[in-house]
Design an enzyme around this catalytic site. Structure first.
Site, short mmCIF file in Angstrom:
data_model
loop_
_atom_site.label_atom_id
_atom_site.label_comp_id
_atom_site.label_asym_id
_atom_site.label_seq_id
_atom_site.Cartn_x
_atom_site.Cartn_y
_atom_site.Cartn_z
N GLU A 130 0.84 -1.21 0.00
CA GLU A 130 0.00 0.00 0.00
C GLU A 130 0.87 1.25 0.00
O GLU A 130 1.83 1.34 0.77
CB GLU A 130 -0.88 -0.01 1.25
CG GLU A 130 -2.21 0.67 1.06
CD GLU A 130 -3.13 -0.15 0.16
OE1 GLU A 130 -3.34 0.28 -1.00
OE2 GLU A 130 -3.65 -1.19 0.60
N HIS A 131 0.51 2.21 -0.84
CA HIS A 131 1.26 3.47 -0.99
C HIS A 131 2.69 3.21 -1.46
O HIS A 131 3.61 3.99 -1.19
CB HIS A 131 1.25 4.28 0.31
CG HIS A 131 -0.09 4.87 0.62
ND1 HIS A 131 -0.55 6.04 0.08
CD2 HIS A 131 -1.09 4.41 1.42
CE1 HIS A 131 -1.77 6.30 0.53
NE2 HIS A 131 -2.13 5.32 1.34
N THR A 132 2.89 2.11 -2.16
CA THR A 132 4.20 1.84 -2.78
C THR A 132 4.18 2.16 -4.27
O THR A 132 5.24 2.25 -4.90
CB THR A 132 4.59 0.35 -2.62
OG1 THR A 132 3.50 -0.45 -3.08
CG2 THR A 132 4.87 0.00 -1.17
N SER B 163 -26.01 9.04 -14.51
CA SER B 163 -25.59 8.01 -13.55
C SER B 163 -26.80 7.54 -12.75
O SER B 163 -27.50 8.34 -12.14
CB SER B 163 -24.54 8.57 -12.58
OG SER B 163 -24.34 7.64 -11.52
N SER C 218 -11.72 1.81 -5.28
CA SER C 218 -11.34 2.35 -6.59
C SER C 218 -12.49 2.53 -7.56
O SER C 218 -12.40 2.15 -8.73
CB SER C 218 -10.24 1.49 -7.24
OG SER C 218 -9.07 1.63 -6.50
N GLU D 280 -6.40 11.29 -13.90
CA GLU D 280 -6.66 11.56 -12.47
C GLU D 280 -5.62 12.52 -11.90
O GLU D 280 -5.93 13.40 -11.12
CB GLU D 280 -6.69 10.25 -11.68
CG GLU D 280 -7.11 10.50 -10.24
CD GLU D 280 -7.91 9.37 -9.62
OE1 GLU D 280 -8.05 9.40 -8.39
OE2 GLU D 280 -8.41 8.48 -10.32
N ASP E 81 -4.34 1.32 -9.10
CA ASP E 81 -5.80 1.15 -9.19
C ASP E 81 -6.25 0.95 -10.63
O ASP E 81 -7.02 0.04 -10.94
CB ASP E 81 -6.51 2.36 -8.59
CG ASP E 81 -6.20 2.54 -7.11
OD1 ASP E 81 -5.59 1.63 -6.51
OD2 ASP E 81 -6.57 3.59 -6.56
N TYR F 54 -3.21 12.51 0.76
CA TYR F 54 -2.56 11.62 -0.22
C TYR F 54 -1.45 12.39 -0.93
O TYR F 54 -0.31 11.91 -1.03
CB TYR F 54 -3.62 11.15 -1.23
CG TYR F 54 -3.19 10.03 -2.14
CD1 TYR F 54 -3.63 8.73 -1.92
CD2 TYR F 54 -2.35 10.26 -3.22
CE1 TYR F 54 -3.25 7.69 -2.76
CE2 TYR F 54 -1.96 9.23 -4.06
CZ TYR F 54 -2.41 7.95 -3.82
OH TYR F 54 -2.01 6.92 -4.64
#
Length: 387
Positions: free
Chosen positions: A33-35, A67, A128, A162, A174, A224
């Site tokens: 995670e967060h790598t 949507s 995600s 993004e 993701d 983030y």
């Protein structure tokens, strides 16, 4: 499900013309995670929940979005000549961003579209939904306009949109998991080189259970970006002392030998997580291949401690869920998954303990926090595809 969406599409836009269907999944990351923006390894898998798109060509340059998840917003109209990010555009900034990123690469969109979207990923769960919508849009554009792009290209375009259209400085994990998922397999991905391999997730007498805390603290995007900046600062200072391109280049021993090159204690803690988590991901995949599920679980638990203490992306509600999970016999491992500050935990739970896990954590969490958690016993599915 798809038939219902097609009926809704016809009700909104009329039934004439060729109507096409697409799907792109959400993902859960088992470890690493967060790598992904630190040049390390990740180990996500695509889920069978995700985002559906029903689409038809138009002859003009208008794009109409609807949507099912945000029915009150009605049909949102825009134009291919107005691909700019705006607060008013709301959720449509995600597909518009992908269209913008395609055009930026010289792939011109020659006509407009009518689009209906439905997602069954819980909002704000950290599974995600945004990457799923980006990959879905990329797939729609590839198939509609006949662009020569691979699914890896679509993942990279989604990440670009993004980062540079929607302003969240995410890594590649993701979008890659959503685009490249494979049923019953996780993806062992080196985010520095984009080399990857599929690893069968054979849990025999256990299941993957995702627990949704039903909280999402609002600082997720800003924090983030802060974490990414802190890691970049740490890398810059480490590069004065050792020849590396990314934090993922370091072993734990090399980090310990050179960590004093990082001035700030906060940046040092962030870098420590990135280095150690990368090594945990590598060891976890080796353990899974060797059938050592207990070791895999221990590494998941250590990952949570690091995300809580060194990376500081957990929160009280998530820590409560993980602490409760660790106390239940039959839980092999449990950790936060996703960007953090709420969202979900991922746990590997023995089959005969799943009901107890859901029942006892559900009751205890409601008592401690004051609202319910949601539980999903998930299956690993394929990446984005035409329906």
């Amino acid at each position: 499900m798809v038939q219902k969406l097609i009926e809704k599409f016809k009700e909104l836009y009329g039934g004439e013309g060729e109507i096409r269907g697409y799907f792109a999944p959400g993902r859960v990351n088992l470890i690493g995670e967060h790598t992904d923006y630190n040049g390390g390894h990740v180990f996500p898998c695509a889920l069978t929940i995700g985002t559906y798109g029903i689409v038809r060509n138009r002859e003009d340059r208008r794009i109409r979005f609807y949507s099912v998840n945000f029915e009150k917003l009605g049909v949102i109209e825009t134009s291919l000549d107005d691909l700019v990010s705006s607060k008013e555009a709301g959720w449509t900034n995600y597909p518009k961003g992908v269209m913008w990123a395609f055009e930026k690469r010289g792939m011109k969109l020659s006509h407009g579209l009518d689009v209906l979207i439905y997602g069954d990923i819980p909002n704000g769960s950290g599974l995600s939904s945004s990457a799923s919508l980006e990959v879905l849009t990329g797939l729609i554009l590839k198939e509609t306009y006949g662009f020569d792009v691979s699914m890896v290209d679509i993942a990279l375009i989604g990440q670009d949109s993004e980062n540079n259209f929607n302003g969240c400085n995410c890594g590649i994990m993701d979008q890659f998991a959503s685009a490249m998922g494979k049923k019953d397999n996780a993806i062992f991905l080196d985010t520095n080189t984009l080399k990857y391999e599929y690893a069968p997730v054979v849990l025999e007498d256990a299941k993957i259970v995702i627990t949704n805390s039903k909280v999402k603290h609002s600082l997720v995007d800003s924090a983030y970006n802060d974490r990414r900046n802190e890691c970049e600062q740490a890398l810059k200072e480490l590069q004065e002392a050792v020849d590396i391109q990314t934090l993922g280049d370091l072993t734990e021993e090399e980090f310990e030998a050179h960590k004093d090159a990082i001035d700030s204690e906060v940046c040092r803690k962030r870098a420590k997580h990135a280095v150690y988590e990368n090594q945990r991901a590598i060891r976890a995949v080796e353990a899974l291949k060797a059938g050592e599920i207990g070791t895999f679980g221990e590494l998941m638990n250590a990952s949570h401690v690091s995300l809580r203490d060194d990376y500081e992306v957990s929160c009280e509600e998530i820590d409560i869920l993980v602490d409760l999970a660790w106390k239940i016999p039959g839980v092999i491992g449990s950790r936060i998954t996703g960007g953090g500050f709420g969202g979900c935990t991922v746990s590997i739970v023995k089959n005969d303990a799943v009901d107890t896990f859901i029942d006892s954590i559900g009751k205890a969490y409601q008592e401690k926090v004051g609202h319910e958690a949601e539980f999903y016993v998930v299956e690993i599915g394929d990446g984005g595809h035409v329906i």
